[in-house]
Design a protein around this motif. Structure first.
Motif, short mmCIF file in Angstrom:
data_model
loop_
_atom_site.label_atom_id
_atom_site.label_comp_id
_atom_site.label_asym_id
_atom_site.label_seq_id
_atom_site.Cartn_x
_atom_site.Cartn_y
_atom_site.Cartn_z
N ALA B 232 0.83 -1.21 0.00
CA ALA B 232 0.00 0.00 0.00
C ALA B 232 0.86 1.26 0.00
O ALA B 232 0.50 2.27 -0.61
CB ALA B 232 -0.93 -0.01 1.21
N LEU B 233 2.00 1.20 0.69
CA LEU B 233 2.85 2.39 0.82
C LEU B 233 3.94 2.42 -0.25
O LEU B 233 4.79 3.31 -0.24
CB LEU B 233 3.48 2.44 2.21
CG LEU B 233 2.48 2.68 3.36
CD1 LEU B 233 3.11 2.36 4.71
CD2 LEU B 233 2.01 4.15 3.34
N GLY B 234 3.92 1.43 -1.14
CA GLY B 234 4.97 1.39 -2.18
C GLY B 234 6.35 1.20 -1.60
O GLY B 234 7.33 1.74 -2.11
N MET B 235 6.45 0.43 -0.51
CA MET B 235 7.75 0.25 0.14
C MET B 235 8.44 -1.06 -0.26
O MET B 235 9.30 -1.57 0.47
CB MET B 235 7.58 0.33 1.66
CG MET B 235 7.36 1.77 2.14
SD MET B 235 7.00 1.88 3.90
CE MET B 235 8.51 1.21 4.57
N GLN B 236 8.08 -1.56 -1.41
CA GLN B 236 8.73 -2.79 -1.90
C GLN B 236 10.26 -2.62 -1.89
O GLN B 236 10.76 -1.57 -2.27
CB GLN B 236 8.27 -3.10 -3.34
CG GLN B 236 6.82 -3.56 -3.45
CD GLN B 236 5.84 -2.41 -3.62
OE1 GLN B 236 6.19 -1.25 -3.36
NE2 GLN B 236 4.63 -2.71 -4.04
N GLY B 237 10.94 -3.65 -1.41
CA GLY B 237 12.41 -3.61 -1.39
C GLY B 237 12.99 -2.92 -0.18
O GLY B 237 14.21 -2.89 0.00
N LYS B 238 12.13 -2.36 0.68
CA LYS B 238 12.64 -1.58 1.82
C LYS B 238 12.25 -2.18 3.17
O LYS B 238 12.45 -1.55 4.21
CB LYS B 238 12.12 -0.14 1.73
CG LYS B 238 12.62 0.58 0.47
CD LYS B 238 12.10 1.99 0.39
CE LYS B 238 12.79 2.91 1.40
NZ LYS B 238 12.33 4.31 1.27
N VAL B 239 11.66 -3.38 3.17
CA VAL B 239 11.15 -3.96 4.42
C VAL B 239 11.83 -5.31 4.68
O VAL B 239 12.01 -6.12 3.76
CB VAL B 239 9.62 -4.14 4.35
CG1 VAL B 239 9.09 -4.84 5.60
CG2 VAL B 239 8.95 -2.77 4.17
N THR B 240 12.23 -5.52 5.94
CA THR B 240 12.79 -6.80 6.37
C THR B 240 11.98 -7.31 7.56
O THR B 240 11.60 -6.52 8.43
CB THR B 240 14.26 -6.64 6.82
OG1 THR B 240 15.02 -6.09 5.73
CG2 THR B 240 14.86 -7.97 7.23
N ILE B 241 11.72 -8.61 7.56
CA ILE B 241 11.16 -9.25 8.76
C ILE B 241 12.26 -10.11 9.38
O ILE B 241 12.80 -11.00 8.72
CB ILE B 241 9.93 -10.12 8.44
CG1 ILE B 241 8.89 -9.29 7.67
CG2 ILE B 241 9.32 -10.68 9.73
CD1 ILE B 241 7.62 -10.07 7.30
N SER B 242 12.59 -9.80 10.63
CA SER B 242 13.65 -10.54 11.30
C SER B 242 13.05 -11.69 12.11
O SER B 242 12.00 -11.54 12.73
CB SER B 242 14.44 -9.61 12.24
OG SER B 242 15.31 -8.78 11.49
N HIS B 243 13.71 -12.82 12.09
CA HIS B 243 13.33 -14.06 12.79
C HIS B 243 12.24 -14.80 12.03
O HIS B 243 12.49 -15.84 11.46
CB HIS B 243 12.94 -13.81 14.25
CG HIS B 243 14.00 -13.14 15.04
ND1 HIS B 243 15.30 -13.60 15.06
CD2 HIS B 243 14.01 -12.02 15.81
CE1 HIS B 243 16.05 -12.81 15.82
NE2 HIS B 243 15.28 -11.84 16.28
N ALA B 244 10.99 -14.32 12.09
CA ALA B 244 9.91 -14.92 11.29
C ALA B 244 9.83 -16.44 11.45
O ALA B 244 9.69 -17.18 10.46
CB ALA B 244 10.08 -14.54 9.80
N PHE B 245 9.95 -16.90 12.70
CA PHE B 245 9.85 -18.34 12.99
C PHE B 245 8.56 -18.92 12.39
O PHE B 245 8.52 -20.06 11.95
CB PHE B 245 9.83 -18.59 14.50
CG PHE B 245 10.94 -17.93 15.25
CD1 PHE B 245 12.27 -18.06 14.83
CD2 PHE B 245 10.69 -17.17 16.39
CE1 PHE B 245 13.31 -17.46 15.52
CE2 PHE B 245 11.72 -16.57 17.10
CZ PHE B 245 13.03 -16.70 16.67
N CYS B 246 7.50 -18.08 12.41
CA CYS B 246 6.18 -18.54 11.98
C CYS B 246 6.21 -19.12 10.58
O CYS B 246 5.43 -20.03 10.27
CB CYS B 246 5.17 -17.40 12.08
SG CYS B 246 5.60 -15.97 11.04
#
Lengths: 396, 396
Positions: B232-246
Motif C-alpha cells: 500500500a505504501l509502495g515500500m517494496q524492497g525496503k522492508v525486512t522481517i527478522s526471525h519470522a519463525f512462523c
C-alpha cells in the motif's frame, strides 16, 4: 608416579581458588593452600577453572576423516543411501581406521576429553577391521584417554548374512557393548533385531547401546520393546538408547509413561542435541532419575562435515537447543559432558573430589557458563594426574 | 590510497588460485599472475581462501556485555520479563553503549565482518543514549566496518508515552531503518503497532526491519499485515522481517502463499537459525526470489550468554539447523552471511568481482564447507583494500 601440586584453581567454577594435590594419579588433598611436598611437580593454576575431564558419551572415532583431504560431501539425505555411500567410500579409499581413530582421539584429548564411548562399525565388507583399529588405538592411548567400545552393526544385523557372527567375534575381541540400529525403520523387523541384540548382550554379559533415530510413535514403540527386554533379561543399568529423538516428539502424557519406564529399567539416554530434530526432554529425564550423557557423534566423516571433537562446543550446542541461558541451566550442559557421561559409562572415582582419579581440565574463564558459551582453545588436560595436553598440543 | 597486490588466493574456495590487485579500495584486476605495480604493497595469499567480507544482517551491538565482567544470567524465560530485566540492569549499572558497541564491533572485525545491520534500543528510560553511542561507534570505525542502524522500540511503541517521539528523534539523528516488535503477542495491537512503524518509515523515507517472534498463525497474520502495508505504501524492497519463525511453523500450503506475498512485495527475511525454534524455509524463500540475510543477534548480553561475533560460526549453526551437509548446501550458508546480507542491506559493489569494493577475508582451509564446519580463528580482514585485522588482532 609423580606427585603434582596444582595451585589455585577454581573447582567447577567456584569463586574461591583451591590447591589440589595429586598423588598416585588421584586427588589426594583439596585445600586453600598446600605446601608442596618434596619433589612435587608444581603447576600454577592462576585461578583458572578446573573441570572434570570431559566425557564423550557417543562417538564414532572409527570413521572420522580428521586430518585427511577434505571430503566433498554429495551424499543424499536418506539413511540407507548414507550407509551405502560410506561402504563404497571405504572400498575405494582403503580407509585406515587405526590411524584415523588415533587422530581424532588425539584431537579430543587436546580439547579436554578423557573418556569416550565409541560405536565401531562391524559389517560384512570391513569385517572387524575397524574394531581392530580402534582397539589398537585404545591400547596405544590407554594412559591418555579411556576408550569404551560398542560393536555397531551400522549396515544392519538382519539383512546381511554373517553379520551376527561378526558381532560375536567383535565381542570376543573386546567390545564392551552391543550396538544396534533403528529396529523398525531401518531393520524392518523390530522384534527380530532387538532380540538379536539383547540375546548377544545377555550371552556375553555385555550391555546394549542402540542408535534410535525413529520418529514419534514408531521410535516410542522401540523404546517400549527395549524397556521390556531390559526388564525381562535383568539388564537394568546396562542399556543406553542413543539419540531417542522420539522422546521429544510424542505427546506429554505418553512421554511421561515412557520416561517412567526408562527410569524403572534404569535405561540411560545419550544425546547429541541436534538443531534439526526434536530432542529427549533433558530436565524431565533427569528429574525422573534417568542418566543422560552427551556425545559428539561422528566428527567430520562421510556422514557430516561438522564437529571438531570439542565437548565444550557440544555443551554449547546443547544449551542452544534446550534454550538454556541462565548460568544454572548451563550447569546442566556441563553435567551432561562430565558427570552425566560418567554415570552412563559407570565410571568409578570420577569427579573433582578427594579420592577421585585426577582427570581434569584447566581453562581460563570467569564462569562455567562463559567457557560453554565461548569455549577457549587453550586448555591444560590431566589424565590420572599426568599433563597429557597443553595449549592445544598433545604432550605424547 | 595504497595499491595492494594479494597473491594466490582461492576466490570463494575455487581450486585455482588467483592474484588480486586492489586499487583505490576496489578490486582492479583478477588474474592468474599479476606483476606488482611499482610501490604496491604485496600480501602473500599462500593459497588461502578469499571470501567476501562477512555481513551480520541482524545484530544488537548497542547492548553487548563483551569484555565486561561475566553477567550471571538469572533471567526468566518470558519476553516481557527479559525486557524488564534489561531495563533494570541498565538503571543499576550505568551501561556504556558507546564503549560496548565499539568493543563488539572490533570483535566482529577481527573475525571478518565488514558490514553490520544493528537494532538499537530506544525507550523512555535510556532515551537516545544507545543511538548516540552506536552512531559514535559507527563514525569512529567508519573506515573499518559499515554499520547500518535500526531504531528499535524494544520495550514497545504503544504502551509507553513518549516512545514514538523518541523514535522520530532517533530517525533525525540518523537511523537508517525503523524497527518494531511482535505487533500482537507483545504490543497487543497489531494494526496500531504496524501503522505506527510504517507511518514513521514512510514519513521519513526510511525502510522497516521488524522483530517477529510470534508463533504459527499469529505470526503469519503479522506477516500478512506487513505485506499489505508494504504494498500500500509502495515500500517494496525496503522492508525486512527478522526471525519470522512462523514461516517455518504454518502448514505448507499457507507457507507457500505467505512466501509468494513476500516475494511480490520484495520483503526480505533475516534469520539467526536458532536451534530451539522453527526457522523460515531457506530454500523455498530463495527459490521464490526472497532475499535472506543471516545475523548473530545479541552477543553475550542480558538476554543470552552465547555468541562471539563470528559470522562463520553463525553459518555453521545455520548448516546444523537446516541439516546442510553437502558442500553445495553449505554454500548456501556462505551466501547467507555474504551476498544474501548484501542483498538485504542493498549494498552496491559488494563481492569478489572486478570493480567491487575490496572487502574480503583470507583464511586457511581446503574448502568453503571446511571453514564453515570448523571456523579457523586466524583471518586476514580487508576493508576497502586496507588490512584492518590479522591473526585475531585489530590493526587500528
Amino acid at each position: 608416579m609423580t606427585t603434582t601440586l596444582i595451585r589455585q584453581v577454581r573447582l567447577n567454577g567456584q569463586q574461591q581458588s583451591r590447591d589440589l594435590l595429586i598423588e598416585q594419579g588421584r586427588i589426594g588433598r583439596i585445600e586453600p593452600h598446600i605446601t608442596p611436598p618434596p619433589g612435587a611437580h608444581v603447576v600454577e593454576g592462576g585461578h583458572r577453572l578446573a573441570l572434570p575431564g570431559f566425557i564423550d558419551g557417543h562417538a564414532h572415532i572409527d570413521k572420522s576423516l580428521w586430518g585427511m583431504d577434505w571430503y566433498v560431501n554429495e551424499v543424499p539425505r536418506e539413511l540407507p543411501a548414507i550407509i551405502d555411500n560410506e561402504r563404497r567410500f571405504r572400498r575405494e579409499q582403503a580407509f585406515d581406521s587405526r590411524r584415523q581413530s588415533e587422530r581424532i582421539a588425539r584431537q579430543a584429548i587436546r580439547l579436554g576429553t578423557t573418556h569416550i564411548r565409541t560405536h565401531i562399525d562391524v559389517d560384512t565388507e570391513i569385517g572387524l577391521r575397524h574394531m581392530e583399529g580402534v582397539l589398537a588405538t585404545r591400547d596405544a592411548l590407554a594412559e591418555q584417554i579411556y576408550i569404551e567400545t560398542v560393536c555397531f552393526p551400522q549396515s544392519g544385523l538382519l539383512g546381511r548374512p554373517g553379520t551376527r557372527a561378526l558381532m560375536e567375534e567383535a565381542i570376543k575381541l573386546g567390545a564392551d557393548y552391543v550396538g544396534g540400529i533403528d529396529p523398525s525403520s531401518f531393520e524392518r523387523n523390530p522384534v527380530a533385531h532387538l532380540d538379536a541384540v539383547f540375546e548377544l548382550a545377555a550371552k556375553y554379559g555385555k550391555g546394549v547401546d542402540l542408535h534410535l533415530h525413529e520418529p514419534g510413535e514408531l521410535g516410542a514403540f522401540s523404546v517400549e520393546l527395549m524397556t521390556e527386554r531390559t526388564r525381562a533379561l535383568g539388564m537394568q543399568g546396562k542399556v543406553t538408547i542413543s539419540h531417542a529423538f522420539c522422546l521429544g516428539e510424542v505427546d506429554p502424557g505418553y512421554q511421561d509413561r515412557l520416561i517412567a519406564g526408562l527410569a524403572e529399567a534404569d535405561i540411560a539416554i545419550a544425546t547429541t542435541a541436534p538443531a534439526n530434530r526434536q530432542v529427549p526432554p533433558y530436565e524431565k529425564l533427569r528429574a525422573a532419575g534417568v542418566r543422560v550423557a552427551a556425545g559428539n557423534d561422528g566428527i567430520r566423516d562421510t556422514w557430516s562435515p561438522y564437529g571438531n571433537g570439542d565437548m565444550l562446543q557440544r555443551a554449547m550446542l546443547m544449551g542452544l537447543k534446550y534454550r538454556w541461558r541462565q548460568d544454572r541451566e548451563l550447569a546442566q550442559a556441563l553435567h551432561a559432558i562430565t558427570r552425566g557421561g560418567a554415570e552412563v559409562m559407570g565410571l568409578k572415582d570420577y569427579g573433582l573430589e578427594v579420592g577421585c582419579r585426577a582427570d581434569l581440565v584447566l581453562l581460563a574463564g570467569q564462569a562455567v557458563a562463559e567457557v560453554i558459551a565461548e569455549p577457549p582453545r587453550e586448555r591444560a588436560v590431566f589424565k590420572a594426574g599426568r599433563l597429557v595436553a597443553d595449549r592445544g598440543e598433545c604432550l605424547f
